[in-house]
Write a protein that holds these residues in place. Structure first.
Motif, short mmCIF file in Angstrom:
data_model
loop_
_atom_site.label_atom_id
_atom_site.label_comp_id
_atom_site.label_asym_id
_atom_site.label_seq_id
_atom_site.Cartn_x
_atom_site.Cartn_y
_atom_site.Cartn_z
N VAL A 105 54.58 84.03 136.01
CA VAL A 105 55.95 83.56 135.83
C VAL A 105 56.17 82.39 136.79
O VAL A 105 55.81 82.47 137.98
CB VAL A 105 56.98 84.67 136.12
N VAL A 106 56.73 81.30 136.26
CA VAL A 106 57.05 80.14 137.09
C VAL A 106 58.51 79.78 136.86
O VAL A 106 58.89 79.38 135.75
CB VAL A 106 56.14 78.94 136.77
N LEU A 107 59.31 79.93 137.89
CA LEU A 107 60.71 79.52 137.81
C LEU A 107 60.81 78.03 138.12
O LEU A 107 60.21 77.55 139.09
CB LEU A 107 61.55 80.30 138.82
N PRO A 108 61.54 77.27 137.32
CA PRO A 108 61.69 75.84 137.61
C PRO A 108 62.48 75.64 138.90
O PRO A 108 63.08 76.57 139.43
CB PRO A 108 62.46 75.32 136.40
N PRO A 109 62.47 74.42 139.43
CA PRO A 109 63.26 74.17 140.65
C PRO A 109 64.70 74.60 140.49
O PRO A 109 65.33 74.36 139.46
CB PRO A 109 63.13 72.65 140.83
N GLN A 110 65.23 75.25 141.52
CA GLN A 110 66.59 75.78 141.53
C GLN A 110 67.47 74.95 142.46
O GLN A 110 67.01 74.46 143.49
CB GLN A 110 66.59 77.24 141.99
N GLU A 111 68.74 74.80 142.07
CA GLU A 111 69.67 73.99 142.84
C GLU A 111 70.70 74.86 143.56
O GLU A 111 71.18 75.85 142.99
CB GLU A 111 70.40 72.99 141.94
N VAL A 112 71.02 74.48 144.77
CA VAL A 112 72.07 75.13 145.56
C VAL A 112 73.07 74.05 145.97
O VAL A 112 72.70 73.07 146.63
CB VAL A 112 71.49 75.82 146.81
N LEU A 113 74.32 74.22 145.56
CA LEU A 113 75.36 73.26 145.91
C LEU A 113 76.01 73.69 147.22
O LEU A 113 76.54 74.80 147.33
CB LEU A 113 76.40 73.18 144.79
N VAL A 114 75.98 72.79 148.22
CA VAL A 114 76.47 73.11 149.57
C VAL A 114 77.64 72.18 149.90
O VAL A 114 77.56 70.96 149.69
CB VAL A 114 75.35 72.95 150.61
N THR A 115 78.71 72.77 150.42
CA THR A 115 79.84 71.99 150.93
C THR A 115 79.88 72.19 152.44
O THR A 115 79.97 73.31 152.93
CB THR A 115 81.16 72.48 150.31
N TRP A 116 79.80 71.05 153.20
CA TRP A 116 79.75 71.16 154.66
C TRP A 116 80.66 70.10 155.28
O TRP A 116 81.02 69.11 154.65
CB TRP A 116 78.32 70.99 155.17
N GLN A 117 81.07 70.33 156.50
CA GLN A 117 82.00 69.45 157.20
C GLN A 117 81.23 68.42 158.01
O GLN A 117 80.41 68.75 158.87
CB GLN A 117 82.91 70.27 158.12
N ASP A 118 81.47 67.16 157.65
CA ASP A 118 80.86 66.05 158.39
C ASP A 118 81.83 65.62 159.49
O ASP A 118 82.87 65.01 159.22
CB ASP A 118 80.57 64.89 157.44
N LEU A 119 81.50 65.96 160.74
CA LEU A 119 82.42 65.68 161.84
C LEU A 119 82.54 64.18 162.11
O LEU A 119 83.62 63.70 162.48
CB LEU A 119 81.95 66.40 163.11
N LYS A 120 81.48 63.44 161.90
CA LYS A 120 81.55 62.00 162.14
C LYS A 120 82.47 61.32 161.12
O LYS A 120 83.26 60.44 161.47
CB LYS A 120 80.16 61.40 162.09
N ALA A 121 82.35 61.72 159.86
CA ALA A 121 83.19 61.12 158.83
C ALA A 121 84.57 61.75 158.79
O ALA A 121 85.49 61.20 158.18
CB ALA A 121 82.53 61.23 157.46
#
Length: 421
Positions: A105-121
């Protein structure tokens, strides 16, 4: 054991999505890549950010054919890691993956959507982190290649319950056969059907829907499958209900074992299917006499009721022919046929049967009739004539009385006029 992205080119099963020092990172821990079908592999995805995440990550489902994916209790947990000498915050998601059949069994590449706080911006940012292909295999252990279906468990028991007397049944009796399989170390959904359909003369089978029950104790699966069939004796006959055998692989002992439940014989005393016991002469004569009496009563009833029914039918027919509804139907037929010759007689007949003001004196009706006359005798255009007929019909429908009073003149006379005093 958990390895980082830097080892991806050397060891399979470990991915880090970003290499920049200030960008979110994804770590995939997949220490084992082979499992017996039905047994689970541990896969852990960990997202790390240098600050914090105002929203939880959007994780992949990992769904694929012939693959069972589960999230154990407390599958998602906060974590922290030291990255380049700094403490990064993160969230970890734990999956348990079970191949359901042997093979790769080969699972294709999986995506994880991440929301993070950019302190500089000074704002929240999003990043999509991607794993590499995730490969693993379902492997059948040596000695268990002939199992069909393949079942591997730490423990399996099969029990049977019988409600009824299989060797002393008569038509109308019933017997219930219930089989229960309990497994440990695998989901009960891997268990096959236990009570196959059996055709027995004089017996009707009524199977119940299988009942599956599953528990998950910190990733250790167990459960049961219960099947039951009720056999109803309809006539003499019966036959054998076969033995139940279930081969399975014991993951603790590493050998193939067999669980079984004994078969049983149904014996039903009575005439075979399609035949019945002969009727006694006295009972046969009684049934014939009852049939003759019934036919005589039916004939006499028809002799008495037929004239009254015929009169009733004739009265209903006569009442309909003299009703407002019948006249209205003739008027509408004349309008649909665009028949000038039949229009006036049909309109006069209908107007005579209408209760209330004469509908011919209604202003819209008079106007529509004048327009039709002008079109016919004045040589008007054909399209104007079509509009005139439609206008007349609408005016008549508006002038037609509504409710029970419309048929008051044609009420059906009583069947027995002298019956009510």
């Amino acid at each position: 054991m958990r390895l980082l992205l830097l080892l991806l080119l050397v060891l399979p099963g470990v991915v880090r999505a970003q290499d920049a020092e200030t960008m979110p990172q994804l770590i995939v821990d997949f220490p084992e890549t082979e499992a017996i079908p039905g047994q689970s592999l541990s896969l852990r995805l960990t997202v790390l950010v240098p600050t914090f995440m105002p929203k939880p990550p959007v994780w992949p489902s990992l769904e694929a054919p012939n693959l069972l994916v589960r999230l154990p209790s407390r599958s998602t947990n906060p974590v922290s890691e030291r990255v380049n000498g700094e403490t990064w915050a993160g969230i970890s998601r734990h999956y348990r993956i079970s191949p359901m059949v042997p093979g790769q069994v080969v699972l294709p590449p999986q995506e994880v959507l991440v929301t993070w706080q950019d302190l500089k911006a000074g704002e929240a940012r999003q990043a999509t982190l991607t794993t590499g292909p995730i490969a693993f295999a379902g492997v059948v252990p040596e000695g268990a290649e002939g199992l069909d279906p393949f079942i591997a468990a730490a423990d399996l028991t099969l029990t049977q319950q019988i409600e009824g007397e299989p060797a002393a049944m008569v038509p109308g009796d019933s017997l219930k056969r219930q089989v229960t399989v309990k497994v440990t170390g695998v989901s009960p959904m891997f268990l096959p059907q236990l009570l196959a359909p059996v055709e027995l003369p004089g017996v009707a089978a009524y199977p119940d829907a299988p009942q599956l029950s599953e528990t998950d104790d910190r990733g250790a699966l167990s459960g049961s499958r219960v099947e039951s069939v009720t056999y109803l004796a309809e006539a003499g006959g019966g036959g054998a209900l076969p033995e139940i055998r279930l081969d399975w692989y014991d993951t603790d002992d590493g050998v193939v074992k067999t669980a079984s439940a004994s078969g049983l014989e149904l014996r039903i005393d009575g005439p075979p299917p399609g035949r019945s016991a002969p009727l006694e002469p006295a009972r046969l004569a009684l049934l014939a006499g009852a049939a003759l009496v019934g036919l005589a009563v039916l004939w006499l009833g028809l002799r008495i009721l037929r004239p009254a029914l015929s009169r009733r039918r004739a009265l209903r027919r006569s009442a309909y022919l003299t009703s407002e509804r019948h006249a209205w139907r003739g008027l509408m037929q004349a309008i649909r046929a665009r028949d000038h010759a039949a229009l006036r007689p049909a309109l006069d007949l209908w107007a005579e049967r209408v209760v209330g003001p004469d509908p011919r004196r209604a202003a819209p009706v008079e106007a529509a009739l004048l327009a039709l006359g002008a079109q016919r005798y004045g040589g008007g255009a054909g399209s104007a004539g079509e509009t005139g007929w439609s206008t007349l019909r609408g005016a008549l429908e508006a002038a037609r009385p509504r409710g029970p009073q419309a048929a008051a003149r044609t009420a059906l006379p009583p069947l027995n006029p002298g019956g009510a005093l």
